[in-house]
Design a protein around this motif. Structure first.
Motif, PDB file in Angstrom:
ATOM      1  N   ARG A 198     -14.493  67.074 102.269  1.00 11.61           N
ATOM      2  CA  ARG A 198     -14.513  65.862 101.435  1.00 11.61           C
ATOM      3  C   ARG A 198     -13.542  66.071 100.281  1.00 11.61           C
ATOM      4  O   ARG A 198     -13.684  67.005  99.499  1.00 11.61           O
ATOM      5  CB  ARG A 198     -15.927  65.589 100.931  1.00 11.61           C
ATOM      6  CG  ARG A 198     -16.055  64.300 100.118  1.00 11.61           C
ATOM      7  CD  ARG A 198     -17.499  64.071  99.695  1.00 11.61           C
ATOM      8  NE  ARG A 198     -17.557  63.307  98.455  1.00 11.61           N
ATOM      9  CZ  ARG A 198     -17.585  61.978  98.392  1.00 11.61           C
ATOM     10  NH1 ARG A 198     -17.591  61.275  99.492  1.00 11.61           N
ATOM     11  NH2 ARG A 198     -17.644  61.371  97.215  1.00 11.61           N
ATOM     12  N   VAL A 199     -12.545  65.186 100.187  1.00 13.08           N
ATOM     13  CA  VAL A 199     -11.389  65.433  99.332  1.00 13.08           C
ATOM     14  C   VAL A 199     -11.070  64.217  98.462  1.00 13.08           C
ATOM     15  O   VAL A 199     -11.074  63.079  98.943  1.00 13.08           O
ATOM     16  CB  VAL A 199     -10.147  65.752 100.200  1.00 13.08           C
ATOM     17  CG1 VAL A 199      -8.922  65.995  99.319  1.00 13.08           C
ATOM     18  CG2 VAL A 199     -10.401  66.945 101.102  1.00 13.08           C
ATOM     19  N   VAL A 200     -10.771  64.479  97.194  1.00 12.13           N
ATOM     20  CA  VAL A 200     -10.040  63.525  96.366  1.00 12.13           C
ATOM     21  C   VAL A 200      -8.582  63.969  96.437  1.00 12.13           C
ATOM     22  O   VAL A 200      -8.229  65.049  95.965  1.00 12.13           O
ATOM     23  CB  VAL A 200     -10.545  63.507  94.917  1.00 12.13           C
ATOM     24  CG1 VAL A 200      -9.677  62.574  94.077  1.00 12.13           C
ATOM     25  CG2 VAL A 200     -12.001  63.072  94.869  1.00 12.13           C
ATOM     26  N   TRP A 201      -7.781  63.147  97.037  1.00 11.55           N
ATOM     27  CA  TRP A 201      -6.408  63.529  97.402  1.00 11.55           C
ATOM     28  C   TRP A 201      -5.423  63.003  96.376  1.00 11.55           C
ATOM     29  O   TRP A 201      -5.425  61.814  96.045  1.00 11.55           O
ATOM     30  CB  TRP A 201      -6.110  62.953  98.786  1.00 11.55           C
ATOM     31  CG  TRP A 201      -4.744  63.218  99.338  1.00 11.55           C
ATOM     32  CD1 TRP A 201      -3.956  64.296  99.130  1.00 11.55           C
ATOM     33  CD2 TRP A 201      -4.024  62.354 100.224  1.00 11.55           C
ATOM     34  NE1 TRP A 201      -2.784  64.183  99.836  1.00 11.55           N
ATOM     35  CE2 TRP A 201      -2.792  62.994 100.513  1.00 11.55           C
ATOM     36  CE3 TRP A 201      -4.290  61.107 100.811  1.00 11.55           C
ATOM     37  CZ2 TRP A 201      -1.828  62.418 101.357  1.00 11.55           C
ATOM     38  CZ3 TRP A 201      -3.349  60.545 101.643  1.00 11.55           C
ATOM     39  CH2 TRP A 201      -2.132  61.194 101.916  1.00 11.55           C
ATOM     40  N   ILE A 202      -4.567  63.881  95.863  1.00 13.37           N
ATOM     41  CA  ILE A 202      -3.472  63.500  94.974  1.00 13.37           C
ATOM     42  C   ILE A 202      -2.187  63.562  95.787  1.00 13.37           C
ATOM     43  O   ILE A 202      -1.823  64.617  96.331  1.00 13.37           O
ATOM     44  CB  ILE A 202      -3.388  64.439  93.758  1.00 13.37           C
ATOM     45  CG1 ILE A 202      -4.692  64.371  92.957  1.00 13.37           C
ATOM     46  CG2 ILE A 202      -2.191  64.068  92.884  1.00 13.37           C
ATOM     47  CD1 ILE A 202      -4.780  65.412  91.851  1.00 13.37           C
TER      48      ILE A 202
END
Length: 467
Positions: free
Chosen positions: A354-358
């Motif tokens: 589970r990722v918050v992607w930049i």
């Protein structure tokens, strides 16, 4: 002697040529250009360096001439040595070809210098879209674990000319498609194409031309090493005298691969165990593939199995390649600024649940739909920055419409503070905030290491303030 695009094809081309008294123009005053110019001067050549940015001339060796922004070689030029980023369509290089002046790259020049030595170094070379640097530095660690006098060079930082002049016994050479385009007489002891995916299409024009440049690494190679899980890598090795594959699956005869929790060798050994999968750092399937490629190159050079395992255990990853920057309030912040294209970003995203992607920057003509569609179920949120952020935003709207997206419109590196704050607002305990931009950095930063450093600084500022 025949040529292709003005580059000599003879495998021993230039090995007996004296540069003394020759007039040589070096295109580009960057790291590789400076190294080539210094070596040519030491060989007795009359050397001129041209670059569009005169401030880059500072610190050149005394005796090297300079010229700003040449569009044609000076009269009497015998040879042009170009830095890798110069396109074949550059007016200077076109003019040189039209006048019959040979154009080579710094790597080609290094090869010619090496062949003049009584005992030339062995060249173990790596190219690919992603994983080149990791593979080359893993290979260097393995070689040193075996007691080999080896150095990593090429696109990894140290110019190949400097490595040749350093007197090493083995060169672990990272080669970009640009460097390979300007080389054709290279004959590696062993060579590997770790993977091929869309990248630098703005330079090469098509995936086919890009792949063809990568494939040059196998010309005359003693052992052509290919990724059996990658169609392009496999294709580029076809027809070579000796081929060795690597795979993340169970290896067949003539391959290295994974059996259970171990890396095993069925090419240079009969199922010999080389290392544990747990020895590979950073973890993740794409780094296991890099380790297998490095092991194949080392084994082709005769390195014993135990040195492979020791070298992998001793290996320290380079900065900005899936490096944990901080862990705060249950959120892990990871810098993979080196993920400068969609293929690299996809591999990085696949490592986490589970990722918050930049993401964002210069896409260089690459398409991101497959990347976004493949990662959609992992995304807790996305923060976009950079010149081509709208392309990624459009792909997210098509393939991940439920994922929250925050766009940062500022165009300077100070925008990273807003990026980090927006990512923290999206993350919950257990999430990873991942800088894996899928794009180059030069729209906002000096290079990908600069982008990674600015990210780490912004994360530190945020976590220090939060306590």
């Amino acid at each position: 002697m025949s040529t292709v695009d003005g580059i000599a094809e003879d495998p021993l081309a230039g090995s007996s040529i004296s540069y003394a008294g020759k007039s040589v123009l070096v295109a580009g005053a960057g790291i590789s250009g400076r190294s080539a110019a210094a070596a040519l001067l030491a060989e007795g050549a009359a050397v001129t360096v041209t670059d569009s940015a005169p401030e880059r001339f500072g610190g050149l060796d005394a005796g090297i001439g300079t010229a700003v922004g040449l569009t044609a070689p000076p009269e009497g030029t015998d040879l042009v040595v170009t830095s890798p980023g110069w396109r074949p369509t550059s007016p200077l290089l076109v003019a040189a070809a039209e006048r019959g002046i040979e154009v080579i790259g710094e790597v080609e020049f290094a090869w010619r210098l090496a062949q003049r030595r009584p005992n030339p170094p062995a060249w173990l070379a790596v190219t690919g879209t992603n994983g080149k640097t990791t593979t080359v530095t893993m290979l260097t660690s393995i070689l040193r674990a075996a007691g080999v006098n080896a150095v990593a060079c090429g696109n990894v930082g140290l110019p190949v000319v400097a490595a040749v002049r350093g007197g090493y016994d083995v060169l672990a050479v990272e080669l970009s498609s640009f460097q390979l385009h300007w080389s054709s007489s290279l004959r590696m002891n062993a060579s590997a194409v770790v993977n091929v995916a869309e990248d630098h299409l703005d330079w090469h024009g098509s995936i086919e031309e890009y792949a063809a440049a990568k494939g040059r690494i196998h010309a005359g190679s003693g052992v052509a090493i290919y990724n059996a899980d990658d169609a392009w890598s496999t294709k580029l090795s076809e027809g070579k005298d000796r081929r060795v594959g690597f795979t993340l699956g169970e290896p067949g005869p003539g391959q290295l691969g994974v059996r259970g929790d171990a890396l095993v060798d069925r090419a240079f050994g009969d199922g010999t165990v080389l290392a544990d999968v747990a020895d590979v750092n950073p973890p993740g399937p794409y780094n296991v593939a890099n380790a297998l490629a490095a092991a194949a190159l080392a084994r082709a050079h005769g390195v014993p199995a135990e040195a492979v395992g020791k070298g992998l255990r001793d290996f320290t990853p380079n900065p900005h390649r899936s490096v944990l920057v901080a862990e705060h309030e249950g959120v892990r912040w990871i810098d993979d600024s080196k993920a400068t294209n969609p293929h690299a970003a996809a591999a990085s995203l696949a490592t986490h649940d589970r990722v918050v992607w930049i993401a964002g920057g210069l896409l260089k003509g690459a398409v991101v739909d497959d990347l976004v569609a493949g990662a959609a179920d992992r995304l807790a949120g996305v923060v976009l920055l950079g010149a081509d952020r709208a392309v990624i935003a459009d792909a997210l709207a098509r393939h991940a419409p439920e994922v929250p997206v925050h766009e940062v419109t500022a165009g300077d590196h100070g925008a990273m503070t807003e990026v980090v704050r927006a990512a923290r607002a999206m993350a919950r305990p257990g999430d990873v905030v991942l800088l894996a931009p899928a794009a180059a950095s030069m729209d906002m930063f000096e290079d990908y290491p600069h982008r990674g450093r600015v990210f780490a600084e912004a994360v530190k500022e945020l976590t220090d303030r939060a306590g």
